[in-house]
Motif scaffolding. Structure first.
Motif, PDB file in Angstrom:
ATOM      1  N   ARG A  59      -1.864  -5.012  19.774  1.00 37.41           N
ATOM      2  CA  ARG A  59      -0.821  -4.962  18.751  1.00 37.41           C
ATOM      3  C   ARG A  59      -1.153  -6.012  17.696  1.00 37.41           C
ATOM      4  NH1 ARG A  59       4.774  -3.417  19.047  1.00 37.41           N
ATOM      5  NH2 ARG A  59       6.043  -4.674  17.662  1.00 37.41           N
ATOM      6  N   VAL A  60      -1.239  -5.582  16.431  1.00 41.46           N
ATOM      7  CA  VAL A  60      -1.609  -6.475  15.340  1.00 41.46           C
ATOM      8  C   VAL A  60      -0.588  -6.305  14.216  1.00 41.46           C
ATOM      9  CG1 VAL A  60      -3.391  -6.973  13.613  1.00 41.46           C
ATOM     10  CG2 VAL A  60      -4.060  -6.231  15.899  1.00 41.46           C
ATOM     11  N   PRO A  61      -0.100  -7.410  13.639  1.00 42.75           N
ATOM     12  CA  PRO A  61       0.798  -7.276  12.489  1.00 42.75           C
ATOM     13  C   PRO A  61       0.081  -6.553  11.336  1.00 42.75           C
ATOM     14  CG  PRO A  61       0.853  -9.513  13.338  1.00 42.75           C
ATOM     15  CD  PRO A  61      -0.267  -8.810  14.029  1.00 42.75           C
ATOM     16  N   LEU A  62       0.750  -5.573  10.750  1.00 47.95           N
ATOM     17  CA  LEU A  62       0.164  -4.787   9.666  1.00 47.95           C
ATOM     18  C   LEU A  62      -0.235  -5.678   8.495  1.00 47.95           C
ATOM     19  CD1 LEU A  62      -0.568  -1.982   8.644  1.00 47.95           C
ATOM     20  CD2 LEU A  62       1.792  -1.705   7.886  1.00 47.95           C
ATOM     21  N   ALA A  63       0.590  -6.657   8.166  1.00 50.16           N
ATOM     22  CA  ALA A  63       0.272  -7.565   7.056  1.00 50.16           C
ATOM     23  C   ALA A  63      -1.024  -8.326   7.326  1.00 50.16           C
ATOM     24  CB  ALA A  63       1.427  -8.537   6.813  1.00 50.16           C
ATOM     25  N   SER A  64      -1.239  -8.767   8.571  1.00 49.91           N
ATOM     26  CA  SER A  64      -2.477  -9.482   8.918  1.00 49.91           C
ATOM     27  C   SER A  64      -3.687  -8.570   8.793  1.00 49.91           C
ATOM     28  CB  SER A  64      -2.405 -10.019  10.351  1.00 49.91           C
ATOM     29  OG  SER A  64      -1.388 -10.971  10.463  1.00 49.91           O
ATOM     30  N   MET A  65      -3.533  -7.312   9.210  1.00 50.08           N
ATOM     31  CA  MET A  65      -4.641  -6.368   9.103  1.00 50.08           C
ATOM     32  C   MET A  65      -4.998  -6.102   7.644  1.00 50.08           C
ATOM     33  SD  MET A  65      -5.076  -2.586  10.750  1.00 50.08           S
ATOM     34  CE  MET A  65      -4.516  -1.595   9.392  1.00 50.08           C
ATOM     35  N   ILE A  66      -3.997  -5.962   6.787  1.00 47.57           N
ATOM     36  CA  ILE A  66      -4.262  -5.722   5.363  1.00 47.57           C
ATOM     37  C   ILE A  66      -4.922  -6.942   4.730  1.00 47.57           C
ATOM     38  CG2 ILE A  66      -3.159  -5.325   3.126  1.00 47.57           C
ATOM     39  CD1 ILE A  66      -1.159  -3.513   4.677  1.00 47.57           C
ATOM     40  N   ARG A  67      -4.443  -8.149   5.073  1.00 47.81           N
ATOM     41  CA  ARG A  67      -5.092  -9.368   4.543  1.00 47.81           C
ATOM     42  C   ARG A  67      -6.555  -9.440   4.988  1.00 47.81           C
ATOM     43  NH1 ARG A  67       0.031 -11.669   4.935  1.00 47.81           N
ATOM     44  NH2 ARG A  67      -0.152 -12.298   7.098  1.00 47.81           N
ATOM     45  N   TRP A  68      -6.822  -9.098   6.257  1.00 47.84           N
ATOM     46  CA  TRP A  68      -8.195  -9.113   6.752  1.00 47.84           C
ATOM     47  C   TRP A  68      -9.046  -8.107   5.977  1.00 47.84           C
ATOM     48  CZ3 TRP A  68     -11.621  -5.636   8.687  1.00 47.84           C
ATOM     49  CH2 TRP A  68     -12.776  -6.151   9.256  1.00 47.84           C
ATOM     50  N   MET A  69      -8.509  -6.917   5.708  1.00 49.03           N
ATOM     51  CA  MET A  69      -9.249  -5.900   4.962  1.00 49.03           C
ATOM     52  C   MET A  69      -9.571  -6.385   3.548  1.00 49.03           C
ATOM     53  SD  MET A  69      -7.240  -2.486   6.254  1.00 49.03           S
ATOM     54  CE  MET A  69      -8.087  -1.372   5.161  1.00 49.03           C
ATOM     55  N   ILE A  70      -8.619  -7.026   2.900  1.00 54.98           N
ATOM     56  CA  ILE A  70      -8.839  -7.541   1.542  1.00 54.98           C
ATOM     57  C   ILE A  70      -9.904  -8.629   1.550  1.00 54.98           C
ATOM     58  CG2 ILE A  70      -7.765  -8.871  -0.318  1.00 54.98           C
ATOM     59  CD1 ILE A  70      -5.166  -7.264   0.330  1.00 54.98           C
TER      60      ILE A  70
END
Length: 79
Positions: A59-70
């Motif tokens: 389970r990963v926070p969506l905001a953290s995943m988007i920041r990692w992608m950016i």
């Protein structure tokens, strides 16, 4: 909210004497809409023995995943 899973990988392999080995990795949005769930399933089936199934969930926070992608993604041309 009931999200459908995005299947990232699925493989079913026939082994000796009718045994099967199944693997699946899927991604879905959690019920709260704020987390992404990555699930890995492995199942072995042998007609002569009891089957074996294992699952792991991340389970990963969506905001953290988007920041990692950016921070780690490659920029597309023309954007």
């Amino acid at each position: 909210m009931n999200s459908q899973a995005l299947v990232l990988h699925r493989r079913v392999k026939t082994l000796d004497q009718g045994a099967l080995h199944c693997r699946e990795v899927e991604l879905r949005l959690a019920e709260d809409g704020r987390h992404v769930l990555l699930s890995r399933y492995v199942e072995w089936y042998d007609p002569e023995q009891a089957g074996l199934c294992a699952a792991q969930h991340y389970r990963v926070p969506l905001a953290s995943m988007i920041r990692w992608m950016i921070n780690n993604g490659e920029r597309g041309e023309g954007h």
